[in-house]
Design a protein around this motif. Structure first.
Motif: not given
Length: 355
Positions: A1-11, A189-194
């Protein structure tokens, strides 16, 4: 399942493909609760039910009166088996053209298949959207501002719904102020929010859910579950709607009282720093009386849990056994042993005395 940008955030720390936390679960709880953070709910997905018959169709076989939903209005529904046991659960929000069902990933394929088999001649289509991000947040902060214009499901658990009934006999329910929301976003929209809003992990969202005594299909439901046992009549069942599968059992247990099991909240002794896993047995003395269903470390209350207990389990302190360690657990009764319409008059009398 994709992380929509959230999985790539620091930490970001992932657990089975979803973001569990970003290094500070307690801080993340506080930020979520303040309304200034969002959590990607990677363990949930959304099913779209489109077509002119969608609300009457859902009304015909679910526990909720969905025909009353106006565009933008949220609710919750259950699908029961003929004996009244919970098979599926979903949050629902209608946008005027489609009804969007928010479901646990583990139940999504089974629910999708069940819904498709029920279409017959109704003018509805059913489709799962694994490409949509579900983002949880609390109303009243910067997260809500950032999500203005998005389709949002407002969790009805905060208040007893029309047609519902609260079994918890408490002066103030911990769901008061549980202004939980879930936004349904496309990938962009999810990637922008992240990139623009502080993020929290699933551990934070789950701890706040448990503290609010909020049941969930993935945690509190098994093959024996009745909606009465978890106080789910409060938000997911309309007691005065027309016929649906399992309604006879719902009415019988509610009118006669005494559901066979009951949900309880446990305050766990944290001195051994052992957190029991869901499924851990609960004992009253030497007698096993139930099992833990959800567990978390809360930013104020410490280790907490929800447990499904036998109706005959005593109301006092209990023991949770985890990996050979006995953990003392102070119990707060959520669903009383005599829960149901038969307990209404005594309950009203007790509440009036408190006032």
């Amino acid at each position: 399942m994709t992380g929509f940008g959230f999985a790539d955030l620091p930490g970001a720390v992932l657990d089975e493909g979803v973001v569990a936390h970003y290094g500070g679960p307690m801080r993340e709880q506080r930020r979520l609760l303040s309304g200034d953070a969002v959590a990607l709910l990677g363990d949930r997905t959304v099913i779209e039910v489109a077509g002119p018959d969608r609300l009457t169709w859902l009304d015909s076989f679910t526990s909720q009166a969905t025909t009353r939903l106006a565009p933008g209005e949220s609710s919750e529904l259950l699908i029961l088996d003929p004996q009244g046991h919970v098979e599926h659960a979903a949050g629902i929000v209608d946008d005027g053209a489609s009804a969007w069902l928010i479901v646990d990933v583990a139940d999504s394929e089974a629910l999708l298949g069940w819904l498709k088999r029920m279409v017959f001649r109704s003018q509805v289509t059913v489709e799962i959207h694994c490409d949509r991000a579900l983002v949880g947040f609390f109303a009243g902060g910067s997260a809500e501002t950032a999500l203005a214009g998005a389709l949002v499901w407002a969790d009805p658990w905060e208040n007893v719904q029309v047609g519902g009934h609260q079994y918890a006999d408490v002066a103030e329910h911990p769901a008061t102020g549980y202004a939980w929301r879930i936004a349904i976003l496309d990938t962009e929209a999810a990637a922008s929010l992240a990139d623009s809003v502080e993020a929290a992990g699933l551990l934070a969202a789950e701890a706040l859910r448990i503290a609010a005594w909020r049941p969930r299909w993935a945690s509190e439901v098994d093959e024996r579950s009745l909606p009465h046992e978890t106080d789910w009549i409060r938000s997911a069942v309309h007691l005065n709607k027309g016929c649906y599968r399992g309604q006879e059992t719902v009415a019988k247990v509610h009118n006669l009282g005494h559901p066979p099991r009951r949900l309880a909240a446990l305050q766990l002794d944290g001195s051994d720093d052992v957190l029991p896993a869901p499924g851990s047995p609960v004992f009253a003395g030497e007698a096993e009386v139930g099992r833990v269903t959800s567990v978390a470390r809360h930013h104020e209350d410490g280790p907490i849990a929800l447990a499904i207990l036998s109706r005959r389990a005593p109301d006092g302190d209990l023991i949770v056994r985890a990996d050979g360690v006995d953990i003392a657990a102070a119990q707060q009764v959520i669903v009383p042993a005599d829960a149901g319409a038969t307990a209404d008059i005594p309950k009203l009398t007790r509440l009036s005395r408190r006032r």
